[in-house]
Design a protein around this motif. Structure first.
Motif, PDB file in Angstrom:
ATOM      1  N   LYS A   3     -47.103 -22.830  36.503  1.00 21.67           N
ATOM      2  CA  LYS A   3     -46.850 -21.608  35.722  1.00 21.67           C
ATOM      3  C   LYS A   3     -47.756 -21.513  34.499  1.00 21.67           C
ATOM      4  N   GLU A 162     -38.792 -20.657  40.191  1.00 20.30           N
ATOM      5  CA  GLU A 162     -37.800 -21.728  40.167  1.00 20.30           C
ATOM      6  C   GLU A 162     -36.425 -21.103  40.369  1.00 20.30           C
ATOM      7  N   HIS A 164     -33.936 -20.739  38.528  1.00 21.45           N
ATOM      8  CA  HIS A 164     -33.400 -19.899  37.440  1.00 21.45           C
ATOM      9  C   HIS A 164     -34.155 -18.573  37.309  1.00 21.45           C
TER      10      HIS A 164
HETATM   11  P1  ADP Z   1     -40.535 -17.112  31.917  1.00 21.54           P
HETATM   12  O1  ADP Z   1     -39.499 -16.519  32.820  1.00 21.54           O
HETATM   13  O2  ADP Z   1     -40.565 -16.519  30.552  1.00 21.54           O
HETATM   14  O3  ADP Z   1     -41.877 -17.169  32.589  1.00 21.54           O
HETATM   15  P2  ADP Z   1     -39.589 -19.708  32.686  1.00 21.54           P
HETATM   16  O4  ADP Z   1     -39.060 -19.075  33.925  1.00 21.54           O
HETATM   17  O5  ADP Z   1     -40.641 -20.754  32.829  1.00 21.54           O
HETATM   18  O6  ADP Z   1     -40.154 -18.626  31.655  1.00 21.54           O
HETATM   19  O7  ADP Z   1     -38.344 -20.274  31.882  1.00 21.54           O
HETATM   20  C1  ADP Z   1     -38.535 -20.938  30.648  1.00 21.54           C
HETATM   21  C2  ADP Z   1     -37.306 -21.744  30.331  1.00 21.54           C
HETATM   22  O8  ADP Z   1     -36.203 -20.883  30.088  1.00 21.54           O
HETATM   23  C3  ADP Z   1     -36.865 -22.645  31.454  1.00 21.54           C
HETATM   24  O9  ADP Z   1     -37.479 -23.885  31.413  1.00 21.54           O
HETATM   25  C4  ADP Z   1     -35.388 -22.786  31.223  1.00 21.54           C
HETATM   26  O10 ADP Z   1     -35.123 -23.928  30.437  1.00 21.54           O
HETATM   27  C5  ADP Z   1     -35.016 -21.568  30.406  1.00 21.54           C
HETATM   28  N1  ADP Z   1     -34.096 -20.711  31.181  1.00 21.54           N
HETATM   29  C6  ADP Z   1     -34.410 -19.722  31.999  1.00 21.54           C
HETATM   30  N2  ADP Z   1     -33.314 -19.171  32.550  1.00 21.54           N
HETATM   31  C7  ADP Z   1     -32.283 -19.847  32.060  1.00 21.54           C
HETATM   32  C8  ADP Z   1     -30.864 -19.772  32.231  1.00 21.54           C
HETATM   33  N3  ADP Z   1     -30.300 -18.868  33.042  1.00 21.54           N
HETATM   34  N4  ADP Z   1     -30.104 -20.635  31.531  1.00 21.54           N
HETATM   35  C9  ADP Z   1     -30.647 -21.536  30.722  1.00 21.54           C
HETATM   36  N5  ADP Z   1     -31.958 -21.664  30.519  1.00 21.54           N
HETATM   37  C10 ADP Z   1     -32.772 -20.842  31.177  1.00 21.54           C
END
Ligand code: ADP
Ligand code: MG
Length: 174
Positions: A3, A162, A164
């Protein structure tokens, strides 16, 4: 693809793109959004107030704010708090230099959420700036239609995702 490497690549592509091209593409992308049935149907639309390197939304917001209810994100700590841009509300610069309406948090329904991003793919995977703001926000609106908007060089064959990462329903680009 990692990323953070991808974010670097997109930042380089943005830098290499003349400001006039970003402006021209923005107008065309926002015209496509305006013509989209989900936008036309929506009464309450969450947009975002663009930074200089994002698909430019400020004129679009000015054009639509009297015709639809417009909700904009405000950044409070680690969270996006939605706020309505009502007729009287002014805009002030918040964290990250984003323009934010001066109003109370908006807690009502939203018909459509328009999402910015560093990169998207056609499957709806989204790369943000790396803090996960929209992932944490969108998880609270599982039933609301989401449309990602991006410049042509931000629409990739594949964006790493990922568990999340919230999947965006549809992408509008050029
Ligand atoms: P972006 O979406 O801004 O590109 P990422 O997907 O890499 O960033 O997410 C960055 C961080 O945000 C992750 O490493 C995670 O720790 C946190 N994060 C994202 N979604 C959640 C969630 N639902 N709950 C807790 N932490 C989250
Ligand atoms: Mg993410």
């Amino acid at each position: 693809m990692d990323k953070s490497i991808l974010r670097k690549e997109i930042r380089a592509r943005k830098k290499a793109c003349p400001q006039e091209q970003l402006a021209t593409e923005s107008v065309q992308i926002m015209q496509k959004l305006a013509a989209h049935p989900d936008f036309q149907r929506a009464e309450i639309v969450m947009l975002y107030a663009s930074l200089p390197d994002e698909v430019q939304t400020l004129e679009f917001i000015a054009e639509w704010r009297n015709r639809k209810r417009i909700i904009l994100p405000t950044v409070v700590g680690d969270d996006i708090i939605p706020v309505e841009l009502t007729a009287g509300s002014g805009m002030v610069e918040g964290d990250f230099h984003i323009l934010e309406p001066e109003n109370n948090p908006y807690e009502g329904p939203i018909d459509l959420i328009v999402v910015p991003g560093m990169a998207f793919d056609r499957q709806g995977h989204r790369l943000g700036r790396g803090k996960g703001y929209y992932d944490r926000f969108l998880i609270k609106y599982p039933d609301v239609k989401t449309i990602g908007i991006c410049f042509s060089f931000q629409l990739l064959d594949e964006v790493p995702a990922e568990p999340h990462d919230q999947v965006i329903d549809e992408i509008i680009s050029l």
